[in-house]
Design a protein around this motif. Structure first.
Motif, PDB file in Angstrom:
ATOM      1  N   GLU A 238       0.804  -1.230   0.000  1.00  0.00           N
ATOM      2  CA  GLU A 238       0.000   0.000   0.000  1.00  0.00           C
ATOM      3  C   GLU A 238       0.835   1.278   0.000  1.00  0.00           C
ATOM      4  OE1 GLU A 238       0.836  -1.569   3.936  1.00  0.00           O
ATOM      5  OE2 GLU A 238      -0.394  -2.468   2.373  1.00  0.00           O
TER       6      GLU A 238
ATOM      7  N   ASP B 163      -3.763   0.738  -5.539  1.00  0.00           N
ATOM      8  CA  ASP B 163      -5.202   1.005  -5.533  1.00  0.00           C
ATOM      9  C   ASP B 163      -5.881  -0.078  -4.709  1.00  0.00           C
ATOM     10  OD1 ASP B 163      -7.928   1.310  -6.083  1.00  0.00           O
ATOM     11  OD2 ASP B 163      -7.611   1.687  -8.235  1.00  0.00           O
ATOM     12  N   SER B 164      -6.333   0.294  -3.531  1.00  0.00           N
ATOM     13  CA  SER B 164      -6.946  -0.708  -2.647  1.00  0.00           C
ATOM     14  C   SER B 164      -8.228  -1.282  -3.242  1.00  0.00           C
ATOM     15  CB  SER B 164      -7.207  -0.117  -1.261  1.00  0.00           C
ATOM     16  OG  SER B 164      -8.057   1.015  -1.368  1.00  0.00           O
ATOM     17  N   SER B 165      -8.901  -0.542  -4.123  1.00  0.00           N
ATOM     18  CA  SER B 165     -10.145  -1.052  -4.710  1.00  0.00           C
ATOM     19  C   SER B 165      -9.897  -2.230  -5.656  1.00  0.00           C
ATOM     20  CB  SER B 165     -10.913   0.054  -5.443  1.00  0.00           C
ATOM     21  OG  SER B 165     -10.231   0.447  -6.622  1.00  0.00           O
ATOM     22  N   ILE B 166      -8.673  -2.358  -6.185  1.00  0.00           N
ATOM     23  CA  ILE B 166      -8.348  -3.506  -7.040  1.00  0.00           C
ATOM     24  C   ILE B 166      -7.371  -4.466  -6.356  1.00  0.00           C
ATOM     25  CG2 ILE B 166      -8.848  -2.297  -9.197  1.00  0.00           C
ATOM     26  CD1 ILE B 166      -5.781  -2.014  -9.619  1.00  0.00           C
ATOM     27  N   GLY B 167      -6.932  -4.094  -5.168  1.00  0.00           N
ATOM     28  CA  GLY B 167      -6.053  -4.981  -4.397  1.00  0.00           C
ATOM     29  C   GLY B 167      -4.620  -5.011  -4.879  1.00  0.00           C
TER      30      GLY B 167
END
Length: 151
Positions: A40, A46-50
């Motif tokens: 991260e 991008d945390s929304s796509i991991g």
């Protein structure tokens, strides 16, 4: 394993340096290998796509080429290079996944001292995740570079 100061090797500063270390280089084989650990704290995470979009693999490859260039240039100040383009960038994954480590290889396959082509691959656990041929322009001296920038 040697831990390289990548700010001395590449003409970048953090957070623009994406790779984490140089695994190996071999001037006789015209190759360099680097690694990137996806987390991260990486730019473009991008945390929304991991993880990080697979298109960023082109920059992982370009920075590996920059590492090879550093050693080829006898570990002097990094030469600035310009990514001219890529042929057939193929990604077999959509995302460089969080908490995974990827190995990037670059092999110089053509050069005339300023124009260079590299075959590049990105692996995870021995499996090819992406591949491309990267073309770059690396001026021999600052005069060429200054002339280009003043156009």
């Amino acid at each position: 394993m040697t831990k390289y100061d990548l700010e001395k090797v590449l003409p970048h500063k953090h957070p623009i340096i994406f790779i984490d270390n140089i695994l190996d280089y071999n001037l006789e084989d015209h190759t360099a290998k680097t690694i990137v650990n996806i987390n991260e704290n990486k730019l473009f995470f991008d945390s929304s796509i991991g993880g990080i979009s697979s298109i960023t693999g082109i920059e992982f490859m370009a920075q590996t080429i920059g590492c090879y260039s550093y050693f080829k240039n006898e570990m002097k100040n990094p030469r600035i290079g310009f990514l001219l383009g890529t042929r057939l960038y193929k990604s077999y994954i959509d995302v460089f996944e969080h908490n995974k480590t990827y190995e990037i290889t670059a092999k110089e396959v053509f050069t005339n001292d300023e124009l260079v082509s590299f075959e590049c691959f990105i692996y995870n656990a021995g499996k090819v995740c992406a591949e491309a041929v990267i073309n770059a322009y690396m001026p021999k001296n600052e005069i060429n570079l200054i002339g280009m920038l003043n156009v």
